[in-house]
Motif scaffolding. Structure first.
Motif, PDB file in Angstrom:
ATOM      1  N   LEU A  44       0.765  -1.136  -0.165  1.00 35.76           N
ATOM      2  CA  LEU A  44       0.213   0.055  -0.149  1.00 35.76           C
ATOM      3  C   LEU A  44       0.831   1.391  -0.038  1.00 35.76           C
ATOM      4  O   LEU A  44       1.998   0.942   0.894  1.00 35.76           O
ATOM      5  N   PRO A  45       0.239   2.227  -0.885  1.00 36.34           N
ATOM      6  CA  PRO A  45       1.392   3.417  -0.576  1.00 36.34           C
ATOM      7  C   PRO A  45       1.626   4.255   0.594  1.00 36.34           C
ATOM      8  O   PRO A  45       2.347   5.270   0.085  1.00 36.34           O
ATOM      9  N   SER A  46       0.094   3.474   1.474  1.00 35.39           N
ATOM     10  CA  SER A  46       0.231   4.486   2.377  1.00 35.39           C
ATOM     11  C   SER A  46       0.363   4.045   4.245  1.00 35.39           C
ATOM     12  O   SER A  46      -0.245   2.621   3.360  1.00 35.39           O
ATOM     13  N   ARG A  47       0.255   4.065   4.902  1.00 37.18           N
ATOM     14  CA  ARG A  47       0.078   3.637   6.386  1.00 37.18           C
ATOM     15  C   ARG A  47      -0.995   3.508   6.802  1.00 37.18           C
ATOM     16  O   ARG A  47      -0.801   3.500   7.744  1.00 37.18           O
ATOM     17  N   LEU A  48      -1.226   4.396   6.353  1.00 40.62           N
ATOM     18  CA  LEU A  48      -2.684   4.906   6.492  1.00 40.62           C
ATOM     19  C   LEU A  48      -4.358   5.065   6.103  1.00 40.62           C
ATOM     20  O   LEU A  48      -3.720   5.292   4.948  1.00 40.62           O
ATOM     21  N   ILE A  49      -4.926   4.530   6.428  1.00 39.36           N
ATOM     22  CA  ILE A  49      -6.335   4.148   5.854  1.00 39.36           C
ATOM     23  C   ILE A  49      -7.375   5.397   6.056  1.00 39.36           C
ATOM     24  O   ILE A  49      -7.329   5.193   7.838  1.00 39.36           O
ATOM     25  N   LEU A  50      -8.182   5.793   5.182  1.00 41.20           N
ATOM     26  CA  LEU A  50      -9.418   6.545   4.998  1.00 41.20           C
ATOM     27  C   LEU A  50     -10.623   6.239   5.440  1.00 41.20           C
ATOM     28  O   LEU A  50     -10.489   5.625   5.183  1.00 41.20           O
ATOM     29  N   GLY A  51     -11.232   5.927   6.781  1.00 41.58           N
ATOM     30  CA  GLY A  51     -12.735   5.818   6.493  1.00 41.58           C
ATOM     31  C   GLY A  51     -13.184   7.057   5.557  1.00 41.58           C
ATOM     32  O   GLY A  51     -13.057   7.981   5.944  1.00 41.58           O
ATOM     33  N   THR A  52     -14.431   6.965   5.274  1.00 40.62           N
ATOM     34  CA  THR A  52     -15.575   7.745   4.197  1.00 40.62           C
ATOM     35  C   THR A  52     -16.342   8.014   5.173  1.00 40.62           C
ATOM     36  O   THR A  52     -17.107   9.224   5.097  1.00 40.62           O
ATOM     37  N   GLY A  53     -16.932   7.556   6.078  1.00 41.12           N
ATOM     38  CA  GLY A  53     -17.962   8.146   6.795  1.00 41.12           C
ATOM     39  C   GLY A  53     -17.948   9.587   7.582  1.00 41.12           C
ATOM     40  O   GLY A  53     -17.226  10.184   8.152  1.00 41.12           O
ATOM     41  N   GLY A  54     -19.085  10.064   7.359  1.00 39.40           N
ATOM     42  CA  GLY A  54     -18.950  11.048   8.232  1.00 39.40           C
ATOM     43  C   GLY A  54     -18.404  12.806   7.718  1.00 39.40           C
ATOM     44  O   GLY A  54     -18.806  13.751   7.844  1.00 39.40           O
ATOM     45  N   ALA A  55     -18.335  12.510   6.827  1.00 42.97           N
ATOM     46  CA  ALA A  55     -17.735  13.993   5.289  1.00 42.97           C
ATOM     47  C   ALA A  55     -19.201  14.466   4.995  1.00 42.97           C
ATOM     48  O   ALA A  55     -19.971  14.024   4.646  1.00 42.97           O
ATOM     49  N   THR A  56     -19.153  15.932   5.275  1.00 42.30           N
ATOM     50  CA  THR A  56     -20.276  17.258   5.054  1.00 42.30           C
ATOM     51  C   THR A  56     -20.253  16.649   3.175  1.00 42.30           C
ATOM     52  O   THR A  56     -21.430  17.215   2.985  1.00 42.30           O
TER      53      THR A  56
END
Lengths: 286, 68
Positions: A44-56
């Motif tokens: 994976l290109p990053s060690r951060l996985i982003l959840g998409t829930g909650g975006a306005t």
């Protein structure tokens, strides 16, 4: 980018918000770039996985995904609303992969069924497995979770289970063939940080698969702590999507994950009860 | 025949296939990132055109939404 309130000084220092800061200052070039997270044989290109829930909005989400530097974002599966804008368009524009979740499932049977639907919808065998115990805490039901994990591994899925911070359950999930384990720091969306750092460190010691700290992150220092404890990655959503400035927090999280990873590899000094002088004790003029 | 599509009762042609139901709901023939369950069981995309639901069946058409 939808970010507002960016100061001119900040823009001058780092170019444009969301652009890359000077990553290589003061260390060997390429250290983080070559130290990549691999799950089920895939880098994976990053060690951060982003959840998409909650975006306005999708625009705010897109800005946050780009600023985070992530290569993998979670999505949920729900009944199609023909009038709604497509989330997959955002994902595609950002060039990131989708990690479908089984959020909303309370039994192994429900979770397995939703995972199969997700595989059909997104053409991926990766799944963030969630089996929730109750709606107030959203804590995992460990018994149902292990059952679902066993079934999905047998069905050929790459299973990334959202689990409690119990090292024994984490071991059970790893033994079941999960590609990673994702213990919580605190309840989903609580922003309470890592309530039991000792257990997270124990889990890292106990299993050989990647450990992704999932849920509870409130701010950048929580993500850095996860990495300092030895986690291989961090999954977070609300901390970014519900922040006052999501893209700015996404960038903070990216830097925190990198900082924590470097600090872990650097070998911190031991904690001591008393002070240890760092200036010479001799040579004073009296 | 009557079907329950995404929790809404719908009158559809007796010869309708899953592909027809999806197209009527989504407005396009082959929407991206969509999965279908017929009475709770997954219907693979490759089978949409041949699968004919029966009167009273429940069909769920699912896609990606924001979620952590």
């Amino acid at each position: 980018m939808a970010e507002t309130g960016t100061s001119a000084a900040r823009s001058d220092a780092w170019g444009v918000w969301g652009g890359n800061p000077p990553r290589n200052r003061g260390r060997q070039p390429g250290e983080l770039e070559t130290d990549q997270l691999t799950i089920a044989g895939e880098q994976l290109p990053s060690r951060l996985i982003l959840g998409t829930g909650g975006a306005t909005s999708h625009a705010a989400l897109e800005a946050a995904i780009r600023a985070s530097g992530t290569g993998l974002v979670t999505v949920a599966l729900r009944r199609l609303d023909p009038g709604a804008p497509s989330l997959l368009d955002v994902v595609e524009r950002c060039g990131v992969r989708v990690l479908p979740n089984t959020a909303g499932c309370y039994t192994a049977t429900e979770a397995v069924r939703l995972a199969h639907l997700a595989r059909e919808a997104f053409d991926t065998a990766w799944v963030k497995l969630e089996v929730i115990g109750d709606e107030e805490t959203l804590l995992p039901d460990a018994v149902e979770l292990v059952t679902a994990a066993e079934r999905l591994v047998e069905d050929g899925f790459t299973v990334l289970p959202y689990t409690t911070d119990d090292p024994i359950i984490a071991q059970r999930l790893a033994d079941a063939g999960c590609a990673a384990v994702m213990p919580l720091g605190a309840p989903i969306g609580s922003g309470l940080g890592i309530r039991n750092p000792h257990n997270i460190a124990l889990i890292r010691q106990k299993v050989t698969v990647p450990v992704i700290l999932d849920a509870g992150i409130g701010t950048a220092s929580d993500a850095a702590l996860a990495m300092e404890l030895g986690c291989d990655g961090v999954l977070l959503a609300s901390a970014v999507t519900r922040a006052e400035h999501p893209a700015r927090m996404a960038e903070a999280m990216r830097l925190a994950v990198d900082a924590g990873r470097l600090a872990h590899a650097a070998g911190r000094i031991p904690r001591r009860l008393y002070a240890t002088a760092s200036s010479p004790t001799g040579g004073l003029p009296w | 025949m009557q079907l329950v599509v995404n929790a809404v009762t719908a009158d559809v042609d007796d010869a309708a296939t899953i592909a027809d139901v999806v197209r009527d709901l989504a407005g396009i023939a082959e929407p991206r990132g969509v999965a279908v369950a017929l009475n709770g069981a997954v219907v693979p995309k490759a089978s949409w055109a041949e699968t004919r639901p029966a009167d009273g069946d429940t069909i769920d058409v699912l896609t990606a939404v924001q979620g952590g």
